[in-house]
Design a protein around this motif. Structure first.
Motif, short mmCIF file in Angstrom:
data_model
loop_
_atom_site.label_atom_id
_atom_site.label_comp_id
_atom_site.label_asym_id
_atom_site.label_seq_id
_atom_site.Cartn_x
_atom_site.Cartn_y
_atom_site.Cartn_z
N ARG A 12 0.82 -1.21 0.00
CA ARG A 12 0.00 0.00 0.00
C ARG A 12 0.85 1.27 0.00
O ARG A 12 0.37 2.34 -0.36
N THR A 15 1.16 2.55 -3.75
CA THR A 15 0.00 2.82 -4.60
C THR A 15 -1.11 3.47 -3.79
O THR A 15 -1.22 3.26 -2.58
N GLN A 16 -1.92 4.28 -4.49
CA GLN A 16 -3.10 4.87 -3.86
C GLN A 16 -4.35 4.03 -4.12
O GLN A 16 -5.43 4.35 -3.63
N SER A 175 -9.27 8.15 -5.00
CA SER A 175 -7.90 8.20 -4.48
C SER A 175 -7.33 9.61 -4.51
O SER A 175 -6.44 9.93 -3.72
N VAL A 176 -7.80 10.45 -5.43
CA VAL A 176 -7.28 11.81 -5.57
C VAL A 176 -8.44 12.77 -5.81
O VAL A 176 -9.23 12.57 -6.73
N ASP A 207 2.15 13.64 -4.10
CA ASP A 207 1.83 12.28 -4.53
C ASP A 207 1.74 12.14 -6.05
O ASP A 207 1.96 11.05 -6.58
#
Length: 252
Positions: A12, A15-16, A175-176, A207
Motif C-alpha cells: 500500500r 499505490t493509492q 484516491s485523488v 503524490d
C-alpha cells in the motif's frame, strides 16, 4: 511464530489504489468502509466547493505577466454546470479580454475540482512561467469560472495567442480529489476537438506529478507544436527522451 496480520501493508505504500481490503464476515472491515466513505465525501466536496475567483485573481496577479481577467461560461450555477456540460464550453462574455497576439495564453479554470485549482493553480502557473518566459511571449492570464476544457478555445482565439495552456481541475476520484490537468491547444479557435489537444494530467504534488516536471513537459509540447504547426494526436511528448539524453551528456 509472529506473522504480520496485514501482508498488504508494504504494498500500500507504493499505490493509492485500494488493495487487499480484507473481509469481516460477509462484509468489508469497518476501517475500510469508513476510509471509502471519507474518500467519497472528499471527492464530492471537491466538485461542489465554491471557487474563490477573487483570491485566485489576487494570487496570480503577482506572477508578473500582467493583470489577470475573469471570464464566466454560460453555466449560470454549479448545478447547471454539472447537468449541462455544453454550457461550460462556451463563454458568457469575452469583451473584457484584450487581444495581445502573444505566443502563450494561460487559462486557469475551476473545472470539476475547484479545490485542485485553489491548491495547485498558482504554484503550477509560476513553474510554467519560469520554464516558458525565456523563450515565448505570454499574455496576461485568464481565470475561467464554471469552465470546461473547450472554453479555452474561445478565450485563446479572443486573445489571439498561438497556443492556449489551460490549467483545470480534473474529475475527482476515490484516491485523488485535488488533481490538476493541463490542456494545450495550438492555434486555438472554437470548434477544436479533443483530438486537437495534448493533456498532462495527475498534477498534485507530493503524490502526483510535481510542478517543475509538468512545466518541462509542457515546454517540450509547446516547442513541438510550433515545429509541427499543430497540437493533438500528431504531437508526441519527447521530454523524457530529451531529459535522458541531457543526463547522459552530463555523466559523460
Amino acid at each position: 511464530m509472529n506473522r504480520d496480520p496485514d501482508v498488504w501493508s508494504p504494498l500500500r505504500l507504493s499505490t493509492q489504489a485500494r488493495i487487499g481490503l480484507g473481509r469481516s464476515g460477509n462484509s468489508l472491515p469497518s476501517q475500510r468502509v469508513l476510509e471509502f466513505k471519507a474518500a467519497h465525501a472528499a471527492a464530492r466536496d471537491a466538485v461542489h466547493v465554491p471557487f474563490d475567483a477573487d483570491a485566485m485573481l489576487d494570487r496570480i496577479g503577482q506572477a508578473g505577466i500582467g493583470r489577470p481577467s475573469l471570464v464566466y461560461s454560460n453555466a449560470g450555477s454549479r448545478s447547471e454546470y454539472l447537468r449541462r456540460p455544453d454550457l461550460g464550453r462556451t463563454p458568457a462574455d469575452l469583451t473584457t479580454l484584450t487581444r495581445t497576439a502573444d505566443d502563450i495564453g494561460f487559462v486557469l479554470a475551476d473545472g470539476l475540482s475547484p479545490r485542485a485549482l485553489a491548491e495547485h493553480g498558482a504554484g503550477l502557473l509560476d513553474a510554467l512561467i519560469m520554464e516558458l518566459s525565456p523563450h515565448f511571449s505570454i499574455a496576461p492570464p485568464v481565470v475561467a469560472v464554471q469552465a470546461r476544457v473547450a472554453l479555452g478555445d474561445h478565450i485563446g482565439h479572443a486573445l489571439g495567442v498561438r497556443t492556449t495552456i489551460m490549467l483545470i481541475g480534473e474529475r475527482p476520484g476515490l484516491s485523488v480529489a485535488d488533481s490538476l490537468g493541463i490542456y494545450l491547444t495550438h492555434n486555438p479557435e472554437p470548434g477544436r476537438t479533443d483530438a486537437d489537444r495534448n493533456c498532462i494530467s495527475n498534477i498534485h504534488p507530493p503524490d502526483g506529478l510535481d510542478y517543475a516536471r509538468a512545466a518541462k513537459i509542457t515546454a517540450a509540447l509547446v516547442a513541438g507544436a510550433r515545429r509541427l504547426g499543430r497540437s493533438g494526436v500528431a504531437l508526441k511528448d519527447t521530454s523524457a527522451e530529451e531529459l535522458a539524453a541531457a543526463e547522459t551528456l552530463t555523466l559523460e
